[in-house]
Structures are given as C-alpha cells and as structure tokens.
Design a protein around this motif. Structure first.
Motif, short mmCIF file in Angstrom:
data_model
loop_
_atom_site.label_atom_id
_atom_site.label_comp_id
_atom_site.label_asym_id
_atom_site.label_seq_id
_atom_site.Cartn_x
_atom_site.Cartn_y
_atom_site.Cartn_z
N PHE A 273 41.18 44.18 43.84
CA PHE A 273 41.76 45.30 43.08
C PHE A 273 40.75 45.80 42.04
O PHE A 273 40.70 47.00 41.75
N SER A 274 39.95 44.86 41.48
CA SER A 274 39.20 45.24 40.28
C SER A 274 37.73 44.80 40.32
O SER A 274 37.01 45.00 39.36
N GLY A 275 37.31 44.16 41.39
CA GLY A 275 35.92 43.67 41.43
C GLY A 275 35.86 42.17 41.28
O GLY A 275 35.01 41.52 41.88
N SER A 276 36.80 41.59 40.51
CA SER A 276 36.82 40.12 40.37
C SER A 276 37.78 39.51 41.39
O SER A 276 38.85 40.07 41.65
N TRP A 277 37.42 38.38 41.94
CA TRP A 277 38.31 37.68 42.90
C TRP A 277 39.30 36.82 42.13
O TRP A 277 40.49 36.79 42.40
N GLY A 278 38.79 36.11 41.15
CA GLY A 278 39.66 35.30 40.30
C GLY A 278 40.28 36.17 39.22
O GLY A 278 39.79 37.26 38.91
N TYR A 279 41.39 35.70 38.63
CA TYR A 279 42.07 36.46 37.56
C TYR A 279 41.08 36.79 36.44
O TYR A 279 40.36 35.92 35.95
N PHE A 280 41.04 38.08 36.06
CA PHE A 280 40.10 38.54 35.03
C PHE A 280 40.90 39.39 34.04
O PHE A 280 41.15 40.56 34.26
N ARG A 281 41.33 38.75 32.98
CA ARG A 281 42.26 39.38 32.04
C ARG A 281 41.73 40.70 31.50
O ARG A 281 42.46 41.69 31.45
N ASP A 282 40.47 40.74 31.10
CA ASP A 282 39.97 41.90 30.34
C ASP A 282 39.21 42.90 31.21
O ASP A 282 38.43 43.69 30.70
N GLU A 283 39.43 42.87 32.53
CA GLU A 283 38.76 43.86 33.39
C GLU A 283 39.75 44.98 33.67
O GLU A 283 40.86 44.75 34.16
N TYR A 284 39.37 46.19 33.32
CA TYR A 284 40.35 47.29 33.38
C TYR A 284 40.02 48.36 34.40
O TYR A 284 40.67 49.38 34.46
N SER A 285 38.99 48.19 35.24
CA SER A 285 38.74 49.23 36.24
C SER A 285 39.38 48.80 37.55
O SER A 285 38.75 48.22 38.41
N TRP A 286 40.64 49.06 37.68
CA TRP A 286 41.41 48.67 38.86
C TRP A 286 41.58 49.86 39.80
O TRP A 286 41.79 50.99 39.36
#
Ligand code: FHN
Length: 433
Positions: A273-286
């Motif tokens: 969804f956002s570039g990270s595979w693991g949970y990434f709390r502060d990533e906002y480019s979804w």
C-alpha cells in the motif's frame, strides 16, 4: 503457452500441461494477500529496521520482550482478505529478523517464547482453510538472528570491524541444515501448503545465492514434502520450469507479460500500500483505492497475479488505512470480480481503446473493457465489427447498446470506419470506485 517449453520437466514426471494444471487454482485466483508480520511491527518503521539501523541482537531484543499482539484474531484477518476478493494469503512465517511465528523446535526465537506465548501460525492456517482460502508460506532464507548465518553486505552487523573474525564461528553447512529443518516443520506440521515464497537471493560480492542456501536440495525437499506446492523464483535457481514455478516482479508492473525463452510464463507482482512491507506508522504516501484497483486490472490484463501486502500492527490488527483500502477494493470486486477471476490477457484481435484495459475469460469467451477514464458519450471500439453480440455494464448488468455498420463522416467528430463499433455509454460512470 503459459511457460517456457522446455525439455526438462519440473520433476522427472511432470509435463508442462501437468504443471499448468497444478497452477490452475492460482492462475484462476489472480488476487492474493501478502502479510508481513513480526517483531518489526513493534518498531513500526519497516521490516528492515534491524539492518537499516544496524541493531545487534541485544539492541533488537527489546522487541522480542514486548511482543504481545493481544488483539490478534485470525478470523478477522481472513475475513478481511476474503471480503477484499483475495483467494489466497501468503504470510511471513519468518522474515529476515529470524523470529518465527510458529513453535519451531529449532530455535528459541519464536512467538511461543514471547509474552503472547502461542503459535500464531497454526490458528491462521486453520482459519484460511475454514474460510476457503489457499495457504501460502513466506519463508526467509536470510536469518539475521541465527548464529551460523554468515555476516554479509545486508546483515545488521555489516559495518562491524571484525566481520572476518565473527564469521569464523559461523558454519554455513549448519545453517543450511537449519533451513531444511524449519522447512520440514512448516511443510509437515501444518497440513497441505499451497504455495511457498522463499525470500530472497542476492548473489555476488558479499551476498548469498543457491550454493549458500543449498537451493537444489531445499527445492527437492519442498516438492517431496508437498508435491502440489507452487514455488516462487527466489532460490537463485534460474532455469524455468525446473527451478521455480512463477516469476515475482516486486513493487513493479511489467510493460508486458514476462517471458522466458520468448514464451509467456506464470507471474505475480507483489505490491504494498505504501512502500513498506512491515507496519510503518509514520509513512503517509499510501496508494489510493483507485490506483490499487487499476493495478489489479493491469496485472490481470497482462496475464498475471497481484499479491497485495498488509503489515499488521504489534497489537495484531490491520490499521485503519489498510482496512479502508481492503474495503474499497472489496466493494469493486463484489460487482466486478468476474472480470478478474479466471481472466487473462485479451487476444490481440481486440484493439485496446484509449484509457481502457482489457481482460478476457478464455473459457466463457467474455471480453471485459475496463474504462479508466469515462468518456463523455460513447466508446469507440476500432475494428470490433462482428466481434461480439451483446454488451452490458458489470456493476448492474444493464445492457449497453452499440452501433456498427456506421457510415463514416456525418455529425460524429470521430474518424470512424465501417469496421468500428460505437458503444453508447451512460453519461455517468458506474459508482464502483
Ligand atoms: O527483503 C524483502 C522485503 O523485506 C520483502 O519481504 C520483499 C517482499 O517480496 N522481499 C524482500 C525484498 O525483495
């Protein structure tokens, strides 16, 4: 032909047709969920956090000590995957950090030894089966926690001054046996496993490939324990079809159906969804729902599968952003899944209209035109004359009238030939976003 025509069968007996049959449930499914879940969910800033921040075992241990996903409910996870229209789930049994979701007998670095104190994999696999989804295991060839895993260019200790000395105590043969032991556990103790996603090889200087993993032996063991299992292409065994079953372009959309020796092969793009595979709390480019749905359609229009990833939180739930997207995709799939399941690339005889994608069901001979930019009045289908007898909108099954045998010119501003067809569309696009 779905794969390289090769004299070498996948095994001594499997023919290319038998392989096509073995993959049939998967090629029909077209859409699956990837789940990346481990100690890195507590760090909540990417599944590579240990390597990126060069944390040694002691510094990373805090995530092991606090791992307690008290809200974990496999029924919920599987329900959300199913309602999104996903037909299979591939879950990280163990990622590069080396932490095992299952009660492995070959390590203490496992969920049963954390505050949650239970095997997290078993109930998930059982729930998948009870809800009719296929079971996929992701298994990391890389293990930054194992004492016999030689330190290399991506290891958390890759910047240590005494790597030579540290690696003298690390025995790759013992590590290869550890891989075989864990794969045996996973492919023996959890019933029929439908797919395995080994991850990943990085041969070359200070890297690791087939000789490090003993890939040929690992693949033979895999097929022996689970003869019907589908295997991805990351063991560094690059000959198709014996070395792997499908190609896995990652976070990447191929321009056209991937080929091996000039022949189209089974493939699946894995995406986040956002570039990270693991949970990434502060990533906002979804990615938006629309982007994700278009990604699914484009994948199938090129004969591929989409494996879309969710990174659950350290509480054991999907976060709101993931839920919102799964629900949006599910709403679209509720009305349009017929244009995805069992579909593939359309025959070249159908010219793709501008701003559209085509998918095609070879069994029903149905062509699906996905209109990504709704036209003002009608859709111009070049050279479609006499190629179909009826048209309808999928969302409500309503008939779409069409004109052919058109006399070029007149008030229409388009250069229409007598071989073309004009679909008369409603002014407003169906609300299937
Ligand atoms: O390093 C991993 C990454 O964390 C993730 O698991 C992806 C998923 O395909 N595989 C590797 C990168 O290719």
């Amino acid at each position: 032909a779905l794969q390289a025509q090769s004299s070498k069968a996948v095994t001594a007996t499997e023919t290319s047709l038998a392989k096509e049959e073995r993959l049939k449930w998967w090629t029909n499914a077209r859409f699956g969920m990837f789940i990346h879940w481990g100690l890195y969910a507590s760090a909540a800033r990417h599944e590579w956090v240990q390597s990126r921040e060069k944390m040694d075992a002691q510094q990373y241990r805090k995530y092991f000590e606090v791992f307690n996903p008290d809200m974990y409910d496999p029924k919920e996870w599987v329900k959300k995957a199913k309602e999104a229209g996903m037909k299979y789930v591939v879950i990280t049994t163990k990622h590069h950090e080396g932490f095992c979701l299952w009660d492995s007998k070959f390590t203490d670095y496992k969920a049963t030894n954390t505050p949650i104190a239970k095997d997290l994999l078993k109930p998930f696999v059982e729930e998948l089966r009870s809800q009719g989804l296929k079971v996929g295991f992701y298994y990391s060839l890389i293990d930054w926690h194992h004492p016999d895993f030689p330190i290399d260019r991506i290891h958390p200790l890759s910047q240590a001054k005494n790597i030579e000395e540290l690696n003298q105590t690390r025995d790759i043969k013992k590590y290869q046996q550890y891989l075989k032991n864990q794969v045996t556990e996973l492919l023996t103790n959890y019933g029929k496993i439908d797919l395995i996603f080994y991850d990943y090889s990085y041969p070359g200087p200070n890297g690791k490939g087939k000789d490090d993993w003993d890939s040929q032996a690992l693949l033979a063991l895999t097929r022996k324990l689970q003869p019907q299992i589908i295997v991805n292409d990351r063991l560094d065994l690059n000959d198709m079809p014996s070395g792997y079953d499908y190609k896995t372009p990652e976070q990447f959309m191929p321009a056209k159906w991937p080929t091996v020796n000039g022949v189209q092969v089974p493939w699946e793009t894995c995406q986040t969804f956002s570039g990270s595979w693991g949970y990434f709390r502060d990533e906002y480019s979804w990615k938006s729902n629309r982007q994700l749905i278009a990604m699914l359609i484009e994948t199938v229009s090129k004969g591929g599968n989409l494996l879309l990833n969710v990174g659950p939180t350290a509480r054991g739930v999907f976060d709101d952003r993931a839920d919102e997207r799964l629900e949006g995709i599910g709403k679209w799939m509720k009305y349009n899944n017929r244009a995805i399941y069992g579909c593939t690339q359309a025959p070249e005889t159908f010219e793709k209209p501008a701003n559209c994608l085509l998918t095609y069901n070879e069994k029903t001979k149905r062509l699906y035109i996905h209109v990504l930019q709704w036209p003002f009045k009608s859709l111009h289908l070049k050279n479609f004359k006499d190629k179909f007898s009826y048209a309808q909108l999928l969302n409500d099954g309503s008939e779409i009238k069409f004109k052919q045998d058109i006399k070029p010119g007149g008030h229409t501003t388009e250069t229409v030939s007598e071989n073309d067809v004009i679909l008369e569309l409603p002014v407003q696009a169906p609300n299937t976003e």
